[in-house]
Design a protein around this motif. Structure first.
Motif, PDB file in Angstrom:
ATOM      1  N   VAL A 108       0.839  -1.210   0.000  1.00 16.01           N
ATOM      2  CA  VAL A 108       0.000   0.000   0.000  1.00 16.01           C
ATOM      3  C   VAL A 108       0.870   1.255   0.000  1.00 16.01           C
ATOM      4  O   VAL A 108       0.593   2.217  -0.721  1.00 16.01           O
ATOM      5  CB  VAL A 108      -0.979  -0.008   1.194  1.00 16.01           C
ATOM      6  N   LEU A 117       0.246   2.198  -3.928  1.00 18.66           N
ATOM      7  CA  LEU A 117      -0.938   3.054  -3.890  1.00 18.66           C
ATOM      8  C   LEU A 117      -0.551   4.463  -3.436  1.00 18.66           C
ATOM      9  O   LEU A 117      -0.756   5.438  -4.156  1.00 18.66           O
ATOM     10  CB  LEU A 117      -2.016   2.456  -2.978  1.00 18.66           C
ATOM     11  N   TYR A 138      -4.500   4.390   1.794  1.00 23.15           N
ATOM     12  CA  TYR A 138      -5.299   4.690   0.595  1.00 23.15           C
ATOM     13  C   TYR A 138      -6.737   4.340   0.941  1.00 23.15           C
ATOM     14  O   TYR A 138      -7.019   3.207   1.326  1.00 23.15           O
ATOM     15  CB  TYR A 138      -4.762   3.815  -0.528  1.00 23.15           C
ATOM     16  N   THR A 165     -12.764   2.639  -0.398  1.00 20.98           N
ATOM     17  CA  THR A 165     -13.944   1.832  -0.089  1.00 20.98           C
ATOM     18  C   THR A 165     -14.802   2.464   1.009  1.00 20.98           C
ATOM     19  O   THR A 165     -14.287   3.111   1.917  1.00 20.98           O
ATOM     20  CB  THR A 165     -13.471   0.428   0.356  1.00 20.98           C
ATOM     21  N   GLY A 179     -17.973  -0.856  -2.552  1.00 19.56           N
ATOM     22  CA  GLY A 179     -16.738  -1.633  -2.646  1.00 19.56           C
ATOM     23  C   GLY A 179     -16.330  -1.780  -4.094  1.00 19.56           C
ATOM     24  O   GLY A 179     -15.625  -0.936  -4.647  1.00 19.56           O
ATOM     25  N   ALA A 228     -17.003   1.288  -7.033  1.00 19.24           N
ATOM     26  CA  ALA A 228     -16.280   2.332  -6.301  1.00 19.24           C
ATOM     27  C   ALA A 228     -16.806   3.746  -6.552  1.00 19.24           C
ATOM     28  O   ALA A 228     -16.552   4.651  -5.765  1.00 19.24           O
ATOM     29  CB  ALA A 228     -14.804   2.252  -6.660  1.00 19.24           C
ATOM     30  N   VAL A 274      -9.630   0.185   5.401  1.00 13.77           N
ATOM     31  CA  VAL A 274      -8.429   0.953   5.066  1.00 13.77           C
ATOM     32  C   VAL A 274      -7.205   0.260   5.673  1.00 13.77           C
ATOM     33  O   VAL A 274      -7.061   0.193   6.898  1.00 13.77           O
ATOM     34  CB  VAL A 274      -8.533   2.404   5.589  1.00 13.77           C
ATOM     35  N   HIS A 301     -19.034   9.576 -11.030  1.00 14.54           N
ATOM     36  CA  HIS A 301     -17.596   9.323 -10.824  1.00 14.54           C
ATOM     37  C   HIS A 301     -16.726  10.525 -11.203  1.00 14.54           C
ATOM     38  O   HIS A 301     -15.625  10.685 -10.697  1.00 14.54           O
ATOM     39  CB  HIS A 301     -17.147   8.035 -11.539  1.00 14.54           C
ATOM     40  N   MET A 357      -8.339   4.655  -9.951  1.00 14.04           N
ATOM     41  CA  MET A 357      -8.270   3.493 -10.843  1.00 14.04           C
ATOM     42  C   MET A 357      -6.864   3.284 -11.399  1.00 14.04           C
ATOM     43  O   MET A 357      -6.359   2.169 -11.442  1.00 14.04           O
ATOM     44  CB  MET A 357      -9.263   3.667 -12.016  1.00 14.04           C
ATOM     45  N   ASP A 407      -4.189   0.048 -10.758  1.00 13.80           N
ATOM     46  CA  ASP A 407      -3.491  -0.786 -11.749  1.00 13.80           C
ATOM     47  C   ASP A 407      -2.109  -1.169 -11.219  1.00 13.80           C
ATOM     48  O   ASP A 407      -1.688  -2.328 -11.321  1.00 13.80           O
ATOM     49  CB  ASP A 407      -3.345  -0.043 -13.088  1.00 13.80           C
ATOM     50  N   GLU A 448      -8.169  -4.833  -3.502  1.00 15.67           N
ATOM     51  CA  GLU A 448      -7.708  -4.144  -4.723  1.00 15.67           C
ATOM     52  C   GLU A 448      -8.419  -4.688  -5.977  1.00 15.67           C
ATOM     53  O   GLU A 448      -7.839  -4.758  -7.059  1.00 15.67           O
ATOM     54  CB  GLU A 448      -6.187  -4.157  -4.825  1.00 15.67           C
TER      55      GLU A 448
END
Ligand code: CAA
Length: 397
Positions: free
Chosen positions: A99, A103, A133, A136, A141, A144, A169, A190, A248, A252, A379
């Motif tokens: 993380v 992230l 990060y 959620t 979930g 998102a 978290v 979004h 997003m 990745d 993730e």
């Protein structure tokens, strides 16, 4: 040509000398410092702050962060190797390392200002501080984009007032800094999500309930509650409304980390199984001499190697993307999907090979089994990875 030397032009399966040296150093650290304490931290669920700080001092909390900003200045293959070795010793440490690297640091390095990088990435990359990060929510979930938390700009236009509840978290109970994704313009769905850099010592930030978990028990996970938290406009990462894309695209990279974590867990379960199959006797022979055990060993090894290749492939795609700006979403999802399902399958076989001892807390095999499961969930679940891959193949994104 070895992996990582010229990632955009070709590859072979050899690691560079630098990668091999890193792999050996991390393996030594993980096996000597982390593996021995893993059972105790799994039992208590305490956060392993001391070894995480040591990892930071070795550069492992900022593998891809340039040296100028306090990181190790290495590439994504180096990150994969690190995650495998750490997770082979203990998946909980793997989660925390993942993380912070892929992230937290990655998001600020990619979308942050020079000042934000110096203020927030450097202390995390050096292991002084812990990042988190937070995407959620209790009712959001996999989907998102449907979050309920809100950030409203004050009349003076200087601060956003944040209210809401986030869940699941990683490092929530201990994090110094949190990347928070929340709605600033709900009508835009979004496109109305914004990412804020949250300092956890400010009023209005409350650490919520710590989750009692099946596995990765030492990687503390909690809810975070925001009650009229005042976030200055300068604490926005990127632009207002850019939050979903940041979330997003950073995921990745995160999924390459989870694929690597899964490989580490699978390797640990596999190695324990090979040793046990050599030593344990039944019907007058080592159980490894029986074809039903041999079939499991062969399939475990093959699936782990296939996971490794998919994960290297995703890492190389990420390194190419840094030059071309292209997405590596599909490669990352394929690696995460295959490696996580491999970890769960391999850990299940490992318990079976060990028989009653696989079910006992006297050996770490049952911990690998419990730890493996999360890699199919966080993730992005396996179902979400399949959706991402299929949408891309069908031209639906
Ligand atoms: N990179 C950049 N942009 C992306 C993207 C990516 N990987 N994926 C989607 N986008 C963009 C799209 O291009 C689209 O942009 P436009 O509006 O400009 O067209 C926009 O985002 C919306 O995309 P979709 O229509 O595909 O969005 P969707 O609502 O259908 O959701 C999803 C897509 C793949 C299901 C996504 O919601 C998802 O990945 N869900 C899973 C979330 C997840 O992984 N959560 C785990 C959180 S972290 C965690 O586990 C805790 C921890 O601490 C480790």
């Amino acid at each position: 040509m070895a992996i990582g030397t010229m990632p955009t032009q070709g590859m072979s399966l050899d690691l560079t000398e630098e990668h091999e040296m890193l792999q050996q150093a991390v393996r030594k650290f993980a096996q000597e410092q982390i593996a021995p304490i893993a059972p105790e931290f799994d039992e208590t669920g305490d956060f392993p702050l001391e070894t995480i700080r040591q990892a930071g001092q070795m550069g492992l909390m900022g593998i891809e962060v340039p040296e100028d900003y306090g990181g190790a200045g290495m590439d994504t293959i180096a990150y994969v190797l690190t995650m495998i070795e750490i997770s082979r010793a203990d998946a909980s440490h793997g989660t925390i390392v993942s993380v912070n690297n892929s992230l937290f640091n990655n998001a600020i390095m990619k979308f942050g200002t020079e000042e934000q990088i110096r203020s927030y990435v450097t202390p995390v990359a050096t292991g002084e501080k812990i990042g988190a990060y937070s995407l959620t929510e209790p009712m959001s979930g996999s989907d998102a984009g449907t979050m309920k938390s809100r950030a409203v700009l004050n009349d003076a236009g200087t601060h956003y007032i944040i209210n809401g509840r986030k869940s699941w978290v990683t490092s929530g109970p201990v994090a110094d800094t949190v990347l928070l994704f929340t709605m600033t313009e709900p009508e835009k769905k979004h496109k109305g999500i914004t990412c804020f850099i949250i300092e956890t010592d400010k009023p209005g930030f409350i650490r919520g309930k710590k989750e009692p978990k099946l596995g990765i028990r030492a990687s503390a996970t909690s809810e975070l509650v925001f009650e009229n938290y005042e976030a200055p406009v300068e604490s926005i990462l990127g632009e207002p409304g850019q939050g979903f894309k940041i979330a997003m695209s950073v995921l990745d990279a995160g999924r390459i980390g989870i694929a690597s974590q899964a490989i580490g867990i699978a390797e640990a379960a596999y190695e324990a199984s090979v040793q046990y199959a050599r030593e344990r006797e039944a019907f007058g022979s080592p159980i490894g001499s029986f074809q039903m055990i041999q079939q499991k060993i062969a399939d475990m090894k093959t699936r782990i190697e296939a996971s490794r290749l998919l994960t290297y492939n995703a890492a190389l795609a990420k390194m190419r993307a840094a030059e071309t700006g292209e997405r590596f979403t599909t490669e990352a999802s394929m690696a995460k999907l295959f490696a996580s399902e491999t970890a769960m399958w391999v850990a299940t076989q490992a318990v079976q090979i060990h028989g009653g001892m696989g079910y006992s807390k006297e050996l770490p095999v049952e911990r690998y089994f419990r730890d493996a499961k999360i890699t199919e969930i966080y993730e992005g679940t396996s179902e979400i990875q399949r959706m991402v891959i299929a949408r891309s193949e069908l031209g639906l994104r």
